[in-house]
Design a protein around this motif. Structure first.
Motif, PDB file in Angstrom:
ATOM      1  N   PRO A 183       0.813  -1.221   0.000  1.00  0.00           N
ATOM      2  CA  PRO A 183       0.000   0.000   0.000  1.00  0.00           C
ATOM      3  C   PRO A 183       0.848   1.272   0.000  1.00  0.00           C
ATOM      4  O   PRO A 183       0.536   2.237  -0.713  1.00  0.00           O
ATOM      5  N   ASP A 184       1.933   1.290   0.779  1.00  0.00           N
ATOM      6  CA  ASP A 184       2.808   2.465   0.801  1.00  0.00           C
ATOM      7  C   ASP A 184       3.528   2.636  -0.536  1.00  0.00           C
ATOM      8  O   ASP A 184       3.748   3.760  -0.998  1.00  0.00           O
ATOM      9  N   GLY A 185       3.900   1.509  -1.147  1.00  0.00           N
ATOM     10  CA  GLY A 185       4.532   1.574  -2.453  1.00  0.00           C
ATOM     11  C   GLY A 185       3.597   2.146  -3.499  1.00  0.00           C
ATOM     12  O   GLY A 185       3.979   3.001  -4.313  1.00  0.00           O
ATOM     13  N   LEU A 186       2.351   1.715  -3.474  1.00  0.00           N
ATOM     14  CA  LEU A 186       1.359   2.225  -4.425  1.00  0.00           C
ATOM     15  C   LEU A 186       1.052   3.695  -4.171  1.00  0.00           C
ATOM     16  O   LEU A 186       0.813   4.454  -5.115  1.00  0.00           O
ATOM     17  N   SER A 187       1.081   4.117  -2.909  1.00  0.00           N
ATOM     18  CA  SER A 187       0.889   5.537  -2.595  1.00  0.00           C
ATOM     19  C   SER A 187       2.031   6.370  -3.169  1.00  0.00           C
ATOM     20  O   SER A 187       1.815   7.470  -3.691  1.00  0.00           O
ATOM     21  N   ALA A 188       3.255   5.842  -3.070  1.00  0.00           N
ATOM     22  CA  ALA A 188       4.410   6.541  -3.634  1.00  0.00           C
ATOM     23  C   ALA A 188       4.307   6.613  -5.152  1.00  0.00           C
ATOM     24  O   ALA A 188       4.697   7.613  -5.775  1.00  0.00           O
ATOM     25  N   MET A 189       3.763   5.567  -5.756  1.00  0.00           N
ATOM     26  CA  MET A 189       3.569   5.572  -7.209  1.00  0.00           C
ATOM     27  C   MET A 189       2.497   6.595  -7.593  1.00  0.00           C
ATOM     28  O   MET A 189       2.658   7.344  -8.570  1.00  0.00           O
ATOM     29  N   LYS A 190       1.419   6.639  -6.838  1.00  0.00           N
ATOM     30  CA  LYS A 190       0.349   7.596  -7.114  1.00  0.00           C
ATOM     31  C   LYS A 190       0.855   9.031  -7.002  1.00  0.00           C
ATOM     32  O   LYS A 190       0.417   9.922  -7.737  1.00  0.00           O
ATOM     33  N   ALA A 191       1.814   9.245  -6.094  1.00  0.00           N
ATOM     34  CA  ALA A 191       2.395  10.578  -5.900  1.00  0.00           C
ATOM     35  C   ALA A 191       3.393  10.939  -6.995  1.00  0.00           C
ATOM     36  O   ALA A 191       3.880  12.070  -7.045  1.00  0.00           O
ATOM     37  N   GLY A 192       3.705   9.957  -7.855  1.00  0.00           N
ATOM     38  CA  GLY A 192       4.641  10.211  -8.942  1.00  0.00           C
ATOM     39  C   GLY A 192       6.095   9.981  -8.583  1.00  0.00           C
ATOM     40  O   GLY A 192       6.997  10.359  -9.334  1.00  0.00           O
ATOM     41  N   ASP A 193       6.347   9.331  -7.433  1.00  0.00           N
ATOM     42  CA  ASP A 193       7.723   9.135  -6.968  1.00  0.00           C
ATOM     43  C   ASP A 193       8.282   7.747  -7.300  1.00  0.00           C
ATOM     44  O   ASP A 193       9.463   7.609  -7.609  1.00  0.00           O
ATOM     45  N   LEU A 194       7.447   6.725  -7.208  1.00  0.00           N
ATOM     46  CA  LEU A 194       7.869   5.356  -7.528  1.00  0.00           C
ATOM     47  C   LEU A 194       7.386   5.027  -8.935  1.00  0.00           C
ATOM     48  O   LEU A 194       6.209   5.173  -9.251  1.00  0.00           O
ATOM     49  N   ASP A 195       8.318   4.602  -9.795  1.00  0.00           N
ATOM     50  CA  ASP A 195       7.986   4.386 -11.211  1.00  0.00           C
ATOM     51  C   ASP A 195       7.591   2.957 -11.530  1.00  0.00           C
ATOM     52  O   ASP A 195       6.799   2.714 -12.444  1.00  0.00           O
ATOM     53  N   VAL A 196       8.149   2.007 -10.784  1.00  0.00           N
ATOM     54  CA  VAL A 196       7.925   0.590 -11.079  1.00  0.00           C
ATOM     55  C   VAL A 196       7.858  -0.192  -9.766  1.00  0.00           C
ATOM     56  O   VAL A 196       8.630   0.061  -8.844  1.00  0.00           O
ATOM     57  N   THR A 197       6.924  -1.120  -9.668  1.00  0.00           N
ATOM     58  CA  THR A 197       6.960  -2.119  -8.612  1.00  0.00           C
ATOM     59  C   THR A 197       6.409  -3.419  -9.190  1.00  0.00           C
ATOM     60  O   THR A 197       5.948  -3.452 -10.334  1.00  0.00           O
ATOM     61  N   VAL A 198       6.520  -4.473  -8.428  1.00  0.00           N
ATOM     62  CA  VAL A 198       6.058  -5.787  -8.887  1.00  0.00           C
ATOM     63  C   VAL A 198       5.168  -6.366  -7.801  1.00  0.00           C
ATOM     64  O   VAL A 198       5.591  -6.495  -6.647  1.00  0.00           O
ATOM     65  N   PHE A 199       3.932  -6.661  -8.168  1.00  0.00           N
ATOM     66  CA  PHE A 199       2.968  -7.165  -7.193  1.00  0.00           C
ATOM     67  C   PHE A 199       3.284  -8.595  -6.809  1.00  0.00           C
ATOM     68  O   PHE A 199       3.340  -9.488  -7.648  1.00  0.00           O
TER      69      PHE A 199
END
Length: 312
Positions: free
Chosen positions: A251-267
């Motif tokens: 959830p924190d990773g997805l929040s960082a992605m929504k904020a435009g900070d995290l570009d890629v993650t793997v579920f």
């Protein structure tokens, strides 16, 4: 009188039989750490599955990143006569010791999430539930390579080296960067941050203080990626000019992605892994057969499809 005794015995046998039928399947669970967002999701998946099954009880213990403590917890589970044991291993290299102890006691054993070193030689009634790490770092780095146009400089943040998942994810990174499409990307440094957001902040600060220029941070998990992001933002860096990648889609990773900070993650479906581990433990405890490897697939997450995973 004899007839009464016989009836009483028969009734007692029926009561005992009924009690055995209704008895709970007791499962001991030893976790690497309770203080980890991803593992919290994993534990919640276990609890939800046990609640649905109703005849299963979980005894969860926190090994707190201490291998000796984890081994002691397994020994205590064996001594208390649990019906199955689930291990989220701190150190994969110690798993043969755990496997031998539990197998000798005749108790079903389930490793979850962190692969054991003896994965290819697990005995009967021992299984692994997890996701194939050959896919995780590969998906992550291929996406990073595409975003970087196949060239640039990258830092790599690693999980603990005694953890097989961390080693495989890091190997995945290097294997992708050897490919023709990505060989223009150079890893300028790689260091351990132990899955920790706080340690990643310190590591990123050290890298930035060194004055090295870089275009990407490739982390073995979201927590370290978030730590890197926090350090860069505190230093006033423009996050649009650096590619940051993690693994787990927390959830924190997805929040960082929504904020435009995290570009890629793997579920990595931690909830599913937890559920399957409890389900498998219960089946093995009842004498049912279970495959020795139960894979829960990884899935690439980007800003384009992240909303789908925010609901999971």
């Amino acid at each position: 009188m004899k007839t009464a005794i016989k009836l009483a015995c028969a009734f007692g046998a029926l009561v005992l039989s009924s009690e055995l039928a209704d008895a709970e399947t007791r499962i001991g669970v030893t976790m690497t750490s309770f203080n980890n967002p991803f593992l919290t999701i994993l534990m919640n998946g276990m609890r939800d599955q046990a609640a649905q099954m109703k005849d299963v009880s979980l005894q969860m213990e926190d090994a707190n990143l201490d291998v000796s403590r984890q081994i002691n917890q397994v020994q205590n589970f064996i001594a208390s006569g649990v019906d199955a044991i689930i291990v989220n291993a701190i150190d994969g290299e110690m798993s043969p010791t755990i496997t031998k102890m539990v197998h000798s006691a005749g108790i079903p054993l389930i490793y979850v999430n962190h692969p054991p070193a003896d994965l290819e030689s697990l005995p009967e009634k021992a299984v692994f539930v997890g996701s194939n790490e050959l896919d995780s770092g590969t998906m992550e780095t291929q996406a990073v390579c595409k975003l970087m146009g196949g060239k640039g400089k990258a830092f790599v943040m690693m999980g603990p080296l005694e953890n097989i998942a961390a080693r495989v994810r890091t190997d995945d990174i290097h294997n992708v960067l050897k490919s023709d499409a990505c060989k223009g990307i150079t890893v300028i440094d790689e260091k351990v941050a132990n899955w920790s957001r706080g340690e990643a902040v310190d590591l990123m600060n050290n890298w930035m203080t060194s004055g090295q220029t870089f275009d990407a941070v490739i982390a073995n998990n979201d927590e370290m990626a978030i730590g890197a992001i926090q350090a860069m933002k505190a230093a006033g860096m423009d996050m649009k000019k650096v590619v940051v990648a993690g693994i787990d889609a927390t959830p924190d990773g997805l929040s960082a992605m929504k904020a435009g900070d995290l570009d890629v993650t793997v579920f990595q479906n931690a909830s599913k892994q937890g559920a399957v581990s409890v389900e498998s433990a219960a089946k093995l405890a009842k004498g049912e057969k279970v495959d020795s490897k139960l894979w829960v697939p990884f899935e690439l997450v980007t800003p384009e499809n992240m909303e789908k995973y925010a609901r999971k």
